[in-house]
Design an enzyme around this catalytic site. Structure first.
Site, PDB file in Angstrom:
ATOM      1  N   ARG A  16      30.852  47.685  -7.736  1.00  0.00           N
ATOM      2  CA  ARG A  16      30.313  47.830  -9.092  1.00  0.00           C
ATOM      3  C   ARG A  16      30.965  46.860 -10.074  1.00  0.00           C
ATOM      4  O   ARG A  16      30.343  46.482 -11.082  1.00  0.00           O
ATOM      5  CB  ARG A  16      30.499  49.270  -9.585  1.00  0.00           C
ATOM      6  CG  ARG A  16      29.432  50.193  -9.041  1.00  0.00           C
ATOM      7  CD  ARG A  16      29.582  51.580  -9.601  1.00  0.00           C
ATOM      8  NE  ARG A  16      28.391  52.367  -9.356  1.00  0.00           N
ATOM      9  CZ  ARG A  16      28.356  53.688  -9.327  1.00  0.00           C
ATOM     10  NH1 ARG A  16      29.460  54.392  -9.526  1.00  0.00           N
ATOM     11  NH2 ARG A  16      27.227  54.323  -9.118  1.00  0.00           N
ATOM     12  N   LYS A  64      26.710  65.266  -5.520  1.00  0.00           N
ATOM     13  CA  LYS A  64      26.165  65.641  -6.843  1.00  0.00           C
ATOM     14  C   LYS A  64      24.890  66.450  -6.607  1.00  0.00           C
ATOM     15  O   LYS A  64      23.765  66.000  -6.878  1.00  0.00           O
ATOM     16  CB  LYS A  64      25.917  64.390  -7.681  1.00  0.00           C
ATOM     17  CG  LYS A  64      27.228  63.699  -8.065  1.00  0.00           C
ATOM     18  CD  LYS A  64      27.006  62.458  -8.892  1.00  0.00           C
ATOM     19  CE  LYS A  64      28.346  61.773  -9.197  1.00  0.00           C
ATOM     20  NZ  LYS A  64      28.160  60.442  -9.783  1.00  0.00           N
ATOM     21  N   GLY A 102      27.054  54.805  -6.031  1.00  0.00           N
ATOM     22  CA  GLY A 102      28.401  54.255  -5.942  1.00  0.00           C
ATOM     23  C   GLY A 102      29.036  54.526  -4.594  1.00  0.00           C
ATOM     24  O   GLY A 102      29.562  53.611  -3.938  1.00  0.00           O
TER      25      GLY A 102
END
Ligand SMILES: Nc1ncnc2c1ncn2[C@@H]1O[C@H](COP(=O)(O)OP(=O)(O)O)[C@@H](O)[C@H]1O
Ligand SMILES: O=C(OP(=O)(O)O)[C@H](O)COP(=O)(O)O
Length: 403
Positions: free
Chosen positions: A37, A202, A360
């Site tokens: 990133r 998540k 990510g």
């Protein structure tokens, strides 16, 4: 949407340009385990610096609770950005306080600073418009122009993503332009079968996305921490596995709707279980057992998909026209729980279709597990952001960059 090229052509020498990046990288203590990133935002930062801007880079990292927490400092990311740029990068130890002001004031033309984690301030993620706005006002005081390039966070209605661009002349950076360009292919011109693989931790965010995906994808493969909410919805024991109890009824409805719509919504047929979450520091052997998904023992935690599920999912990817994958299939950071993620990564490589890996940790997984990035159609820096884009939602961080 104006792009950074327009900002550059207007001239940026001596102007303070705020770059909202996504430097939310995986860390082992203060060691960055995957810098993808950071590398992704380098073209934007370098172009601005070379044109003489005073570049203020900002990001969140992790999910601190609105107050400073050294475990989530951006200092390691700032140091890595400096290495990648081959230049000194200043670091402000706060976000909108004395250190930030002094650091930005001290920048010469062409220099770069990183300010501390935006989420050390409650205003960044507040649901209250006024509180977010007040924080955005303080951020706006640090800059003359705004470049949105934190693609991984564009689905968040946060101060630096949504409210700040309204306060400054705003432009899209190179990363956002590239990401949107690629993902558009998955909405405009999707080759079928269209297979979506979902995993990760998540769970709440990603379960919500399935509602829309049921009308778009031909097959949805469920793994990672999400899987156990599905197994629970099917009435199975899930031991101490990750679960989103309040979404069990919704998941039950997804399973029914998938059947009616002719969408293959697949859940694991076997899983690796252990007594506890593995020790990530020592990476000591965890000695997991493989059990059928409908025979998980109480008191055990599911930490990866099993080999039969890996084979099943590989077969469902073998003829895919398009694949989008977000979320590791297991706790891949530990070698005993990496096989499911490796199997799905390999199946994407073997698939004849256009493959996109998003997120990510998913992007970090394919790189740290030794796969060649070039073997995938696209590796996106955004997981939740890509998913919500594919859902067809208006993303706050993209809407805010519109003229
Ligand atoms: N069964 C599981 N139980 C708990 N955590 C899991 C499980 N499977 C995968 N994970 C974790 O999910 C994390 C990544 O999740 P997430 O942030 O949702 O993915 P991404 O960043 O790719 O969007 C990884 O750190 C991995 O260890
Ligand atoms: O890691 C991120 O998203 P991802 O895990 O969906 O790829 C982004 O940095 C957003 O972080 P957030 O999900 O804490 O808002």
């Amino acid at each position: 949407m104006k792009t950074i090229d327009e900002l550059l052509s207007e001239g940026v020498a001596g102007r303070r340009v705020f770059v909202r990046a996504d430097l939310n990288v995986p860390l082992d203590g203060t060691t960055i385990t995957d810098d993808g990133r950071i590398r992704a935002v380098v073209p934007t930062v370098r172009a601005l610096a070379e044109a003489g801007a005073r570049v203020v880079v900002a990001s969140h990292l992790g999910r601190p609770k609105g107050t400073p927490d050294p475990a989530f400092s951006l200092a390691p990311a700032a140091a890595r950005l400096g290495e990648l740029l081959g230049a000194d990068v200043a670091f402000a130890t706060d976000t909108v306080g004395e250190s930030a002001t002094a650091t930005v004031d001290g920048l010469a033309d062409g220099q770069v600073a990183v300010i501390e984690n935006l989420r050390f301030n409650a205003g960044e993620t507040s649901k209250d418009d006024a509180e977010r706005g007040a924080f955005a006002d303080r951020l706006a005081a640090l800059a003359d122009a705004y470049v949105g390039d934190g693609f991984g966070a564009v689905h968040r209605k946060h101060a630096s993503v949504f409210d700040l661009p309204a306060r400054l002349p705003h432009y899209a950076g190179y990363l956002i332009a590239t990401e949107v360009g690629v993902l558009r292919k998955l909405t405009d011109d999707v080759k079928r079968p269209y297979v979506v693989a979902l995993g990760g931790a998540k769970v709440s965010d990603k379960l919500a996305v399935i509602d829309q995906l049921l009308g778009k994808a031909d097959r949805i493969l469920i793994g990672g921490g999400m899987a156990y909410t599905f197994l629970k919805a099917q009435g199975h024991e899930i031991g101490t596995s990750l679960v989103q109890e309040d979404q069990v009824p919704a998941v039950r409805e997804y399973l029914e709707r998938a059947g009616k719509n002719g969408v293959e919504l697949l859940v694991p047929v076997d899983t690796l279980v252990a007594a506890e979450f593995p020790d990530m520091k020592s990476k000591a052997p965890a000695d997991p057992a493989t059990v059928a998904a409908d025979a998980m023992p109480a008191g055990r935690m599911g930490l990866d998909i099993g080999p039969a599920t890996s084979a099943l999912y590989a077969s469902k990817l073998a003829d895919a026209g398009t694949v989008f994958w977000n979320g590791p299939m297991g706790v891949f950071e530990h070698p005993d729980y990496a096989e499911g993620t490796k199997a799905v990564a390999q199946a994407l490589i073997d698939s004849p279709g256009f493959t996109v890996v998003g997120g990510g940790d998913s992007a970090a997984a394919v790189r740290t597990l030794g796969f060649d990035e070039q073997a995938f159609g696209h590796i996106s820096t955004g997981g939740g952001a890509s998913l919500e884009y594919l859902e067809g939602k208006t993303l706050p961080g993209l809407a805010a960059l519109e003229d």
